[in-house]
Design a protein around this motif. Sequence first.
Motif, mmCIF file in Angstrom:
data_model
loop_
_atom_site.group_PDB
_atom_site.id
_atom_site.type_symbol
_atom_site.label_atom_id
_atom_site.label_comp_id
_atom_site.label_asym_id
_atom_site.label_seq_id
_atom_site.Cartn_x
_atom_site.Cartn_y
_atom_site.Cartn_z
ATOM 1 N N PHE A 49 0.859 -1.183 0.000
ATOM 2 C CA PHE A 49 0.000 0.000 0.000
ATOM 3 C C PHE A 49 0.894 1.231 0.000
ATOM 4 N N THR A 50 0.550 2.212 -0.811
ATOM 5 C CA THR A 50 1.331 3.441 -0.813
ATOM 6 C C THR A 50 0.473 4.599 -1.301
ATOM 7 N N SER A 51 0.835 5.792 -0.898
ATOM 8 C CA SER A 51 0.206 6.982 -1.460
ATOM 9 C C SER A 51 0.801 7.220 -2.844
ATOM 10 N N VAL A 52 0.008 7.832 -3.729
ATOM 11 C CA VAL A 52 0.438 8.073 -5.105
ATOM 12 C C VAL A 52 0.434 9.565 -5.429
ATOM 13 N N SER A 53 -0.641 10.259 -5.036
ATOM 14 C CA SER A 53 -0.803 11.648 -5.455
ATOM 15 C C SER A 53 -1.694 12.384 -4.465
ATOM 16 N N LEU A 54 -1.438 13.700 -4.332
ATOM 17 C CA LEU A 54 -2.308 14.554 -3.526
ATOM 18 C C LEU A 54 -3.375 15.233 -4.375
ATOM 19 N N ASP A 55 -3.083 15.480 -5.632
ATOM 20 C CA ASP A 55 -4.021 16.161 -6.505
ATOM 21 C C ASP A 55 -3.996 15.516 -7.894
ATOM 22 N N PRO A 56 -4.931 14.587 -8.176
ATOM 23 C CA PRO A 56 -6.014 14.146 -7.291
ATOM 24 C C PRO A 56 -5.477 13.240 -6.180
ATOM 25 N N PRO A 57 -6.257 13.052 -5.108
ATOM 26 C CA PRO A 57 -5.802 12.207 -3.999
ATOM 27 C C PRO A 57 -5.871 10.726 -4.377
ATOM 28 N N LEU A 58 -4.725 10.096 -4.576
ATOM 29 C CA LEU A 58 -4.684 8.716 -5.049
ATOM 30 C C LEU A 58 -3.833 7.842 -4.139
ATOM 31 N N VAL A 59 -4.253 6.600 -3.981
ATOM 32 C CA VAL A 59 -3.482 5.584 -3.271
ATOM 33 C C VAL A 59 -3.399 4.340 -4.139
ATOM 34 N N LEU A 60 -2.494 3.430 -3.791
ATOM 35 C CA LEU A 60 -2.285 2.212 -4.583
ATOM 36 C C LEU A 60 -2.216 1.000 -3.663
ATOM 37 N N ILE A 61 -2.870 -0.090 -4.070
ATOM 38 C CA ILE A 61 -2.755 -1.365 -3.376
ATOM 39 C C ILE A 61 -2.462 -2.446 -4.407
ATOM 40 N N CYS A 62 -1.849 -3.544 -3.941
ATOM 41 C CA CYS A 62 -1.581 -4.695 -4.795
ATOM 42 C C CYS A 62 -2.273 -5.924 -4.222
ATOM 43 N N VAL A 63 -2.897 -6.707 -5.095
ATOM 44 C CA VAL A 63 -3.595 -7.929 -4.692
ATOM 45 C C VAL A 63 -3.037 -9.082 -5.516
ATOM 46 N N GLY A 64 -2.530 -10.116 -4.842
ATOM 47 C CA GLY A 64 -1.991 -11.268 -5.545
ATOM 48 C C GLY A 64 -3.071 -12.016 -6.309
ATOM 49 N N LYS A 65 -2.748 -12.476 -7.515
ATOM 50 C CA LYS A 65 -3.728 -13.207 -8.314
ATOM 51 C C LYS A 65 -4.164 -14.505 -7.637
ATOM 52 N N SER A 66 -3.320 -15.033 -6.737
ATOM 53 C CA SER A 66 -3.662 -16.283 -6.056
ATOM 54 C C SER A 66 -4.571 -16.058 -4.856
ATOM 55 N N ALA A 67 -4.806 -14.797 -4.474
ATOM 56 C CA ALA A 67 -5.650 -14.502 -3.312
ATOM 57 C C ALA A 67 -7.102 -14.854 -3.609
ATOM 58 N N ALA A 68 -7.790 -15.385 -2.598
ATOM 59 C CA ALA A 68 -9.187 -15.794 -2.772
ATOM 60 C C ALA A 68 -10.075 -14.608 -3.141
ATOM 61 N N SER A 69 -9.699 -13.402 -2.709
ATOM 62 C CA SER A 69 -10.522 -12.221 -2.965
ATOM 63 C C SER A 69 -10.101 -11.470 -4.225
ATOM 64 N N CYS A 70 -9.123 -11.970 -4.962
ATOM 65 C CA CYS A 70 -8.601 -11.217 -6.103
ATOM 66 C C CYS A 70 -9.690 -10.901 -7.127
ATOM 67 N N GLU A 71 -10.506 -11.878 -7.460
ATOM 68 C CA GLU A 71 -11.535 -11.659 -8.478
ATOM 69 C C GLU A 71 -12.532 -10.598 -8.025
ATOM 70 N N VAL A 72 -12.831 -10.581 -6.727
ATOM 71 C CA VAL A 72 -13.761 -9.578 -6.196
ATOM 72 C C VAL A 72 -13.166 -8.178 -6.348
ATOM 73 N N PHE A 73 -11.879 -8.031 -5.988
ATOM 74 C CA PHE A 73 -11.240 -6.720 -6.119
ATOM 75 C C PHE A 73 -11.092 -6.317 -7.593
ATOM 76 N N GLU A 74 -10.900 -7.298 -8.458
ATOM 77 C CA GLU A 74 -10.755 -7.002 -9.882
ATOM 78 C C GLU A 74 -12.040 -6.418 -10.454
ATOM 79 N N LYS A 75 -13.192 -6.820 -9.913
ATOM 80 C CA LYS A 75 -14.485 -6.360 -10.417
ATOM 81 C C LYS A 75 -15.034 -5.158 -9.656
#
Length: 326
Positions: A49-75
């Motif tokens: 997890f990391t901050s990306v930008s203040l204007d616009p306010p953006l953050v970034l997360i990474c989800v492993g493709k093997s994670a059970a919740s990956c498909e949910v986050f993808e949609k």
Amino acid sequence: MSETERAPANRTIDSVELRRAFGTFATGVTIITTLDESGAPRGMTANSFTSVSLDPPLVLICVGKSAASCEVFEKCSAFAVNVLHERQAGVSSVFASKSADKFSNVDYCAVHTGAPVLTDNLSWFDCTVYDKHVAGDHLILIGQVQAFGASPAAPLAFCRGRYAHIQNALPDGWLPSRGMITGYLIEKEGSVLLRCDAEGRLLLPVASKRKPGSRLELADGREVEILPDTAFLYSVFDVADSDPGYLVYRAALAPGFSPQDLPPELQFFPLDDLPDDRVASQELRAVLRRYARERLDHRFGIYVGHPEGGRIAMLEVETPSNSFQP
């Protein structure tokens, strides 16, 4: 070399050793959450997890493709990042597991997008999806922050495959973020419950928790019985830089609870005849007037704003991955 070209590797990379090297970078620990297509909460532990930008306010997360919740986050179209404090190692472990009911022992609520925001955390960021990318064995989600909050607690840290403690998490001279006052619009038969202060001004009852069950505990220790399914966020706003912000929820008084059980400083006032001159602030008067209008059509909005302005989102109301290895 173009951006799409990649130089060939000079030697085979040992993935185990690479993981250990990645693990030397100390991080915080987050629970990332969203809703699946049925509206059920989904979540997992992540430290990518990391901050990306203040204007616009953006953050970034990474989800492993093997994670059970990956498909949910993808949609998903929205997600929340809940940064954990140092006393939440147990919560982190549960959300890093394959437990079928990760949310059974945590309290959460919807703030802006509907994504689950844990009521106990170090900080939180409620985001709409700004962009998505697939990189190697991970899904990258960039979110635009729509609402956020923070506390002065110490963070939960993670380094070299285990939890770590951060010394001097609050250095000398650090000023904690201003807290949010949680007030309630409690209605009964066309009247709203207001609190009279020592100067005769009218304010909302102030609660000790963000979202209650069937009994709402007020700041002075008294309780009011409400219908839990009627409790929804209604307004978020600042009054001035020197004052805390406000979270305003709406709710209905339970039928079995009598106004006679209330202390004398709490009284019900008819919504169509509110004593505007006694309401403590212009912002609160605006909230009460809007509520009186919207309840007629049973169509409510969420106001998010500050002294310079804000906006209302209308609602139709019906009667681990690479990111983490514990």
